[in-house]
Design a protein around this motif. Structure first.
Motif, short mmCIF file in Angstrom:
data_model
loop_
_atom_site.label_atom_id
_atom_site.label_comp_id
_atom_site.label_asym_id
_atom_site.label_seq_id
_atom_site.Cartn_x
_atom_site.Cartn_y
_atom_site.Cartn_z
N ILE A 183 -4.77 -7.66 2.87
CA ILE A 183 -4.56 -7.93 1.45
C ILE A 183 -4.01 -6.69 0.75
O ILE A 183 -4.36 -5.57 1.09
CB ILE A 183 -5.88 -8.38 0.78
CG1 ILE A 183 -6.97 -7.29 0.93
CG2 ILE A 183 -6.35 -9.69 1.36
CD1 ILE A 183 -8.23 -7.59 0.15
N PRO A 184 -3.08 -6.94 -0.22
CA PRO A 184 -2.57 -8.23 -0.70
C PRO A 184 -1.27 -8.67 -0.04
O PRO A 184 -0.75 -9.73 -0.36
CB PRO A 184 -2.31 -7.94 -2.18
CG PRO A 184 -1.83 -6.52 -2.17
CD PRO A 184 -2.65 -5.82 -1.11
N ASN A 185 -0.74 -7.89 0.91
CA ASN A 185 0.59 -8.19 1.46
C ASN A 185 0.54 -8.83 2.83
O ASN A 185 -0.05 -8.26 3.76
CB ASN A 185 1.43 -6.91 1.55
CG ASN A 185 2.09 -6.55 0.24
OD1 ASN A 185 2.44 -7.43 -0.52
ND2 ASN A 185 2.26 -5.26 -0.02
N SER A 186 1.14 -10.01 2.95
CA SER A 186 1.45 -10.51 4.28
C SER A 186 2.74 -9.84 4.75
O SER A 186 3.50 -9.30 3.94
CB SER A 186 1.64 -12.03 4.26
OG SER A 186 2.78 -12.37 3.50
N CYS A 187 2.97 -9.86 6.05
CA CYS A 187 4.19 -9.27 6.62
C CYS A 187 4.83 -10.30 7.54
O CYS A 187 4.17 -10.85 8.43
CB CYS A 187 3.87 -8.00 7.40
SG CYS A 187 5.31 -7.24 8.20
#
Length: 417
Positions: free
Chosen positions: A378-382
């Motif tokens: 969290i908070p970024n998906s890749c």
């Protein structure tokens, strides 16, 4: 060669054929052909627009493509003895362009096409950044393809059906219409729309006519999205040698298929992102009685990919995270992450001389790999997109000498508004 059970004449339109297929999902569309479990057979498939897209240097046909008329599906095929709760085994024995026809006006006769659809007529994965209609024509040579509109690339196709599935039950169809209707109601005027409601205009329902045609057309689901029955999943790995296990919801299963692709990248990101074509499928079908309960398959297909995909070993990859162009943070939005990975790849390819639209068409049609690389931090998906380096006829990796400059040729045709 397996027996041809669903023939198509290339000189006639889809509704003028000896056996007429369909372009909607409904349990009451009559079966066109009956086959026994354990049978192998061949079926011809018309490209999804039934010849509306031409082999030329204009994109006006993409701009005005008749979306109400798609997809032109072969079937339904009644599988003797199939009952709700069974699993239908479908083996893809072979798949390819229109047999013995390597030239002509239909996609599949030695050529295919990729389109960027206008935002007002279907849109695509990156429609806010590419709102206009463009087209690329691809010429086939055996298993490989090249394009006058996207030069300096040549690759082996990963040929597959974009759409295959079984008919829904009346209860399942009602569920689809209810949930998709509720979504449409949240923003009924959105462009492009959030979903496609049943539509009488353009409906093709096999042998149905009269009042029964009107009733079914008013209820039947459009074939655009994937659903519990399989449908338009656009899984590029459903190649020759693949075995698929489809849930059965109605007596006879009513298997249908079409939307053949000579090649496609993961996600078919331009909407008409594959190399669209007509062609043929050789299939073998069988049943696992009661297989849905036995294997816990209440919905959606299970499949075992074939082993005939092109063997690329070196890649250049791009990543993206779930932050908008304007810098707004989103929470684990993997769809946005994949959009950003694709845009990073497009931006990179423009440094070598491609236009953004040429790069976008390339990503939609070439056998790229798209992956969810991180979904928990969290908070970024890749998300990541991998492009095989061997498809280019020039060095594509970064180097101290700077990007090699290609001649982009005539470019991808753009529709004039």
């Amino acid at each position: 060669m397996p027996e041809l059970l669903f023939p198509l004449d290339s000189t006639k339109g889809f509704t003028e054929q000896e056996i007429v297929g369909h372009n909607r999902w409904h349990p009451d569309i009559p079966a066109a052909v009956t086959v026994k479990p354990g049978t192998s057979f061949r079926a011809h498939c018309r490209e999804w627009f039934d010849g509306a897209i031409r082999n030329d240097d204009s994109a006006e046909d993409i701009l005005n493509a008749p979306l109400n008329n798609v997809h032109t599906l072969s079937g339904p095929f009644h599988i003797e003895g199939a009952e709700p709760g069974d699993l239908l085994i479908v083996d893809i024995l072979d798949v390819g362009p229109i047999p013995q026809e390597d030239s002509g006006p239909l996609a599949g006769q030695g050529w295919g096409y990729t389109g960027i659809f206008a935002k007002e007529n279907g849109g695509g994965f990156l429609t806010d950044r590419f709102p206009d209609a463009y087209k690329a024509i691809w010429d086939f040579s055996g298993q490989t393809t090249t394009s006058r509109h996207v030069p300096h690339v040549k690759y082996t196709g990963i040929t597959h059906p974009g759409l295959m599935g079984t008919a829904p039950s009346a209860q399942l169809l009602a569920k689809w219409n209810a949930r998709e209707g509720a979504l449409i109601a949240t923003d009924p005027n959105r462009v492009p729309p959030l979903a496609l409601a049943p539509e009488l205009d353009g409906a093709i329902l096999g042998s149905l006519s009269g009042d029964e045609f009107s009733r079914v057309a008013g209820e039947a689901a459009r074939t655009a999205p994937p659903r519990e029955n399989g449908g338009n999943q656009d899984i590029k790995n459903l190649t020759k040698g693949t075995r698929v296990f489809y849930p059965v919801f109605v007596p006879g299963a009513k298997l249908s298929f079409g939307d053949l692709h000579f090649s496609q990248g993961d996600g078919e990101i331009t909407f008409c992102g594959a190399i669209e074509m007509g062609g043929f499928m050789d299939l073998h079908v069988d049943l696992i009685k009661g297989g849905m309960e036995t294997y816990g398959v209440s919905e959606n297909a299970i499949f075992m990919p074939g082993n005939t995909a092109p063997q690329y070993s070196e890649w250049i990859a791009f990543s993206g995270i779930s932050v908008t162009v304007d810098g707004e943070q989103k929470y684990l939005d993997s769809d946005l992450s994949y959009q950003n990975a694709c845009m990073h790849a497009i931006d990179y390819l423009t440094k070598f001389g491609y236009s953004p639209e040429q790069a976008y068409l390339l990503l939609g049609s070439a056998p790229i790999e798209g992956r969810l690389s991180g979904v928990v931090d969290i908070p970024n998906s890749c998300a990541t997109v991998y492009i095989p380096t061997a498809i280019f006829d020039f060095p594509i990796a970064p180097s101290a000498s700077g990007p090699f400059q290609i001649d982009p040729g005539m470019g991808a045709p753009r529709a004039q508004f």
